[in-house]
Structure formats: C-alpha cells, structure tokens
Design an enzyme around this catalytic site. Structure first.
Site: not given
Ligand code: BGC
Length: 769
Positions: A357-358, A488, A601-602
């Site tokens: 998906w990046d 994640e 995480k993000q």
C-alpha cells in the site's frame, strides 16, 4: 547512526575503505533505471562481506511459503524479485594473484554516486599480498535513455608491476537469493554463447518461466590504444567469460569498456531474445561509452528540471532530499503499467520487491507532482489490471458478489503475505487503493479515468467493506471486527478508527463516482453496471446505511478518536518516558509486550486525519495530534512524514522539521541500522511529502493548487517544482516570502496563504509570508 557519507549537494561520497560498512554502501550507492537495477557491488572479485544484487523489474519467483502453522486462506508463495545475472563482473588477475580488495591493502578508496548525471564511480589503490600495487577507476551506470542497457568503464594501472594481467569480463547467472526459503537457486540455464568480444547467458526462472538474456560486449585499450582482443573463452554453468591476457608495463593504463543488456521475455518472445540482445549490444557499443554517458547526463538533467528540491543554507539536508528524489526516479519511471515500486526498489531483497500500500499512500503524491500524469495513471492501471485477482482473493476468504480485497503484498495481483494478522486483517490497504484514484482525479482532473477504469475498482472495494462489517445488536451500530490498522503493533483489534473511517469513505466515494459516471458517460456506465451486476438502488442503499450507522470509537473526555476499542485500557506511559535502552521496542521487547503496550508503530488515526483533513476542524486535529504523537515510536519509516505534514498544518514548525529530519537521511546515515538490507524507497516519497505538503503546505482543493509555506529556521530558502494540469511551477520560499514562477505558456490561478493569485504565463509573483 553512521556518519561516514561526505556531505555534498549533488554527490554521495564515501572516502576510505570500510569493509564493515560495505553492505550498507552497496545499498546506498545502488543504481537503477526503472527496468533494472543493482546494488553497488564491485566489478572485480570480492571475498569480504557483500550482498550481491542485480534485479530485473517484474521478473519474480514464487518461493513456497514457509510457516509454522498453516491456515486456510494463506497464500502458497511469497513472490520475490530475484537476484538476476550479474553483468558487472570483471575479474582481474595480476600475475597469479586475483585482485580482491578483501585481501589487499587498500588506500585512496573513494566511491561516488553522481546524482546529477546518474553514474557511480569508484577509485582506489590496492596492494596485493605479493606487493603489487595497482590503481583503479571504475565508472558505471544503468541507462535511463535505453533502460535495457548499462555500461562500465574500468581502468587499471599497474603502479610497480610489469608483466601479465588477465582481464576477464563475465556474465554470471549462477546466483542465489539470500532470502530464499529453501536455499534453492531460482534460475535454469536455457542457453549461452561466447563471442570474440562478448557473450551472453539466457536463463529461465523456475515455475514462472520468465526468460532473460543477459549479455556483454567489450573493447579493451592499453596505454590508450585499442587492443585486438584475443580472448580465451571460459564457460561454466550459467556463466560465460572471456579471459584476455595482456603484457603490461608499469604506469600504463588498461581500460576495458563493457556494454551490457538485459532482454526479458516480458517484452519479446523468448526465442527472439538473443537477436534483440545482439542488436541492442551492437547499438550501444557503436554509440560508445562517452556518448551514452553524455545522454545519461542530459536525461537526468531533464528529470531534475521537473523534480529537484533546492535547499539553501543546509548542505546535508540538500544532499538528503536529492538522494531521495534520485532513488525514487531510479526505481519507477511509469513507462510500464506492469511494474510497481517495491519498498526497497532495486537496492536489496527485503520485502520481495513487491507492491505494498506504500505505493498508493505515499508514492502517488510524489509522482503526481513531479512526473507526467501517465506515470501515476500507470500505477492505477496496475491495480485495475489486477482487479480479477483481488476479487478471487476475496472469494477465497468467503466474500461474494464481486467484492475485492487487494493483496497486502503482491507481484502479479496474487496475495503473497503470510502472517495471518496482516494477510487477512490489514485490510485498510484496500482503502489506500481507492484513495489513490481520488488523489489522481483530484490532481489531474482526468475524470474520464473514473468511467474507463476507476468506478469498477471502487465498486468492488466498496462491496468488500459492505460485507466486512457486521451489525452489532448491542451497539445498534455497524462494527468491524478483527482487523489490523496501519499500526502493526496492534493486531486483531475491533473497530480500528482508521479502517472504519476509510471503509465508509470508500463506500461514499463509490456512490458519488457512480452518480458522476452515470451522468457523464451513460452508455459506459450502463455497460459496466451490466457487466458487474451492480444493483445501484439496493447496493448503494446498503452502503449508505453502513455509512450512516457505522461505529467510530471516540473518547468524550479527551475529545479524541480512539485508535480502536479498548485503546485506553492500555498502560499509558509516553514514549518520552521510555528509557532509551528499551528502544527500538521491536528489537528490545517480546512481541506480546509490544501488542499489549500503547505504543504506535506508525501513524494510524493520524494517517486518517492526513487523508481526510478537510473533514476535521483544526482543534480536533490538534487534540488528536497532541494525544497520538507522544505515543508513536515511528518504528516504520513511513510514519514521520505524516506527522510532519500534520505538525506543519498546526503551525508546529520545529516538530515538522524534526520529523522531516528523521527520514531525510534515514539511509545515508543508516539511522535504523538496516540500510544493509536495502534503502527505504517508499518512505523517500514521504520525505518529499514532508517538504512539499509540510513546509510548502501544498494541497489541491476545488481543482486549484494551494500553498501555505513556511521556512524552516535552519534554511535560507527552499524551492521545488510541481507540474499541475499542463503547467510547470517553481515555488521558492525564502525570507522575503513566497515566489512562484510559472514556467509554462498558460496562466494559472493558485491559492497562496488562502488568497487566490493569478500567475500569468512565463511570469512570476512574490507574496510576502
Ligand atoms: C509497514 C507497512 C509497510 C511495509 C512495507 C512495514 O514496516 O508497517 O505499513 O507497508 O513496512 O514498507
């Protein structure tokens, strides 16, 4: 963090031989041209630590999945962009000694990646165990003019030796992947041949049957005079070389110029590869190294004219941003809609070179603004062409009626990822694919794309979401259970706010686009509806019902969206209160401890706010940012850029700059201790976002470009180019204000600090900050 790359605005420079950093440098100094690429391995033999890597885009191997406990629905294989034939090899023997820097005393070592002109150069002096000293200069590039080719010029000068030197340029297809699951070799030999001045090897991938012919032609000169080549042919399994023995005199240089090409069955019938290869090699060797290099520099100059970012007053930041832009351009050119952008591009094996998906979430904005619109269109078409497989994938998991779940990781549309919490649960990727269509149309105005391709994808995605939710009697709301959000460090959660948000957005966008296409292109609309059996009335009504009655976790007291149900039950110790010795938590903590912690995480909720910022007032954005930022560990390189853009929007200029710094030199300084695996290509687009959308405040609203720039305190100015609907602009933010240059022949209205400004054709405008 390492600090061994010399600061230079246009070049990446390493001075002094550091074998312990060799695999890191091999990643950083990688070359690519969108169709093929390679790590910066040495031409001559090297017995020290190295990760050999040559890659041909789109050529992959389905490596059988290895998991502890097989679960239904798991993919059979993990596709890998495989290590392909090594075409850079030039073996050097001086007398009886092989030139191998791991066995020599090395001095004056220098590696330089020239980003302006697109080549790699290496110089060194080496003294062999037997005391022979040689000087070498090697220059090579992957051509962006003819993307099936590359060339090397390798000059060796014996300093204190006269006698025999054997030079053996070779093509070696007997290569392995470090990440092979079963230590298998992925290639079989089809055929090979040696010629007086070259040779080739044709290989076929096991299982997938891709064939690639990799060949070389070379010329040799001694003391700057051409030498008639009398080579001894050496052939082994998947390997051809030509050993040329020359009698040399100390101080006289020998130069070998090697032309190489990779010709793939993706583009020609397998039985025509040899012929195409021979013609290609003939063409480039006749053109000559100098001309190829000059054309390469010219082609790079054109690219830089459109996508350079210039930073005045901070050479290290300048080098960082150019490196990111350079690598993105080396990875993807948009010439071929079968190709995509692997998280490591052509710089390493990790992530299998596949599509994530990046691409849609992070790379699309970069290519939209810096390249022709067909480049992004090809990225969208890549997914369009894989729609059938996404529908099959959803079917396998029990969905029906044309619902599509795009894979988390893929080469050809088939899911490759095999951790259940990601494969089955990290379904938000479907949303990013829809969002990229929105982004593309918003930026380019190409609404025709919706009628031709976009709507079909949007309906299939909306159908998936409508089946993935369920009605909760208890809440009297729709809920979405068992998902993994972008963060994640949480798996199998219920009601991930981001996923619920993007799911509803997708369904609404599908409804809106269906209406638009019906009005705009009724015949096409009708044909599509019949083909996919879309029951507009009932299916749209179902979508609407879900949108209206979806459950979104929210905390009234804090006034923030909750990342998922139960997030506040976690122990809320902020990242700043975590001892440095405990970080990064993914290397220091057990997985269960990470999952139970509040650490993110993000960007997750903030990723949603980034995508849909216009839906939220500034105070809502601030509250969420203030709440989530201190809980985010940014252990994905995709994270800081989103925080940078939001911080900039909130006027937190210092933090925006800090976030930008975390990705800008991520690989150059090996911040995360993992550059040896390859560079973080997709997060490089995030660095661009931090500058252009963050510091530049660029947005597209109502078909117009808008800017809201500020100047980071450390910089004198920064400027960038963006293309927008046929107009090329240069935006420069300096102490005196924003200067916008219109470099095209049509006028454009642009919103600057909230006020519309007309910029006449080939004209410029200065607005005070
Ligand atoms: C990130 C994902 C990303 C993947 C590939 C992971 O570490 O969490 O969001 O898609 O890397 O870049």
């Amino acid at each position: 963090m390492k600090d061994y790359i010399k600061v230079d605005e246009w070049r990446i420079i390493e001075e002094g031989f550091k074998p312990e950093y060799n695999t890191i440098s091999e990643s950083i100094f990688s070359l690519g041209n969108g169709r093929m690429g390679q790590r910066a391995n040495f031409e001559e033999a090297y017995s020290g630590e190295t990760l050999s890597g040559n890659y041909v885009a789109g050529v992959y191997y389905p490596d059988k999945t290895r998991v502890g406990w097989w679960k239904n629905g798991y993919p059979e294989y993990f596709a890998k962009v495989i290590n392909a034939a090594n075409w850079i090899g030039i073996d050097i023997k001086i007398g009886n000694e092989q030139l191998d820097l791991a066995r020599c005393k090395v001095s004056a070592f220098r590696r330089e990646l020239n980003m302006k002109e697109g080549f790699l150069r290496r110089n060194f002096r080496a003294t062999t165990a037997g005391g022979i000293e040689v000087e070498v200069e090697a220059t090579r590039f992957c051509s962006i003019v003819d993307d099936e080719t590359g060339a090397i010029r390798y000059t060796i000068t014996p300093v204190n030796y006269s006698g025999a030197i054997t030079i053996s340029p070779f093509i070696d297809g007997d290569v392995v992947n470090k990440d092979s699951n079963y230590d298998e070799k992925f290639w079989d030999e089809v055929t090979k041949e040696s010629w007086a001045d070259g040779g080739y090897v044709q290989l076929r991938t096991k299982k997938t049957g891709f064939e690639v012919a990799t060949g070389q032609r070379f010329t040799v000169s001694q003391n700057n005079l051409p030498v008639d080549i009398a080579a001894k042919k050496v052939e082994k399994d998947k390997y051809v070389a030509s050993a040329i023995i020359l009698e040399v005199v100390a101080g006289q240089p020998i130069t070998i110029t090697k032309y190489a090409a990779n010709i793939s069955s993706q583009n020609y019938p397998a039985d025509a590869l040899k012929e195409v290869l021979e013609t290609t090699l003939k063409t480039i060797s006749e053109k000559g190294f100098e001309k190829m290099l000059a054309e390469q520099a010219e082609a790079w100059e054109k690219k830089w004219q459109h996508n350079d970012i210039i930073i005045e007053g901070d050479a290290s930041a300048q080098q960082g941003i150019r490196f990111n832009i350079f690598q993105l351009n080396q990875t993807y050119t948009g010439e071929d809609d079968r190709l995509n952008i692997g998280p490591k591009g052509f710089t390493g094996e990790k992530y299998g070179g596949s599509t994530y998906w990046d691409t849609e979430a992070y790379c699309v904005p970069f290519y939209l603004a810096t390249a022709d619109q067909k480049v992004t269109r090809n990225l969208l078409l890549y997914r369009y062409k894989q729609l059938d497989k996404a529908i099959d994938n959803a079917k396998l998991l029990g969905f029906r009626n044309g619902a599509a779940l795009y894979p988390m990781v893929t080469m050809d549309g088939t899911e490759c990822h095999n951790e259940w919490e990601i494969t089955f649960e990290e379904i938000h990727r479907n949303g990013a694919i829809a969002h990229a269509i929105y982004d593309y149309v918003r930026y380019t105005g190409d609404e025709k794309y919706l009628a031709d391709y976009g709507l079909e994808v949007l309906i299939a995605i909306a159908r998936f979401w409508s089946q993935r939710v369920n009605w909760s009697d208890d809440r009297q709301r729709y809920v979405m259970l068992g998902v993994t959000g972008p963060n994640e460090y949480e798996n199998n959660v219920n009601n991930n706010w981001y996923t619920n948000t993007i799911a509803c957005w997708c369904m609404q966008y599908a409804i809106d686009v269906a209406e638009k296409v019906e009005a705009m292109e009724p015949a096409k609309y009708e044909a599509l509806m019949n083909r996919i059996g879309f029951d507009k009335e009932n299916e749209s009504a179902k979508f609407r019902d879900i949108i209206e009655k979806m459950y979104f976790p929210y905390d009234e007291k804090l006034g923030v969206f909750l990342q998922q149900d139960g997030y506040l039950d976690k122990e809320q110790i902020l990242v700043n209160d975590l001892p440095a010795t405990e970080r990064p938590i993914n290397q220091k903590w057990s997985w269960d401890r990470i999952l139970r912690s509040c650490y993110i995480k993000q960007a997750d909720v903030l990723q949603g706010i980034y995508f849909f910022e216009d839906k939220y007032d500034i105070e809502t954005i601030r509250r969420n940012y203030d709440f989530y930022e201190p809980r985010t560990v940014h252990e994905s390189s995709l994270s800081p850029c989103v925080h940078a853009v939001i911080a900039a929007k909130l006027g937190d200029e210092a933090r925006a700059y800090e976030f930008y710094l975390r990705t800008s030199r991520l690989d150059l300084d090996d911040y995360n201790n993992d550059t040896e695996d390859g560079c973080h290509i997709t997060s490089m687009a995030g660095t661009w976002m931090a500058v252009v959308q963050g510091f530049g405040g660029m947005r597209v609203k109502g078909g117009k470009l808008s800017f809201n720039p500020f100047l980071p305190a450390k910089w004198k100015s920064f400027s960038f180019h963006v293309g927008f609907r046929g107009t090329l602009l240069n935006i420069r933010m300096g102490k005196e204000g924003v200067q916008i240059k219109n470099l095209s022949g049509n006028e454009l209205t642009v919103t600057i600090y909230g006020k519309d400004q007309i910029i006449k054709a080939n004209n410029e405008l200065l607005v005070e900050a």
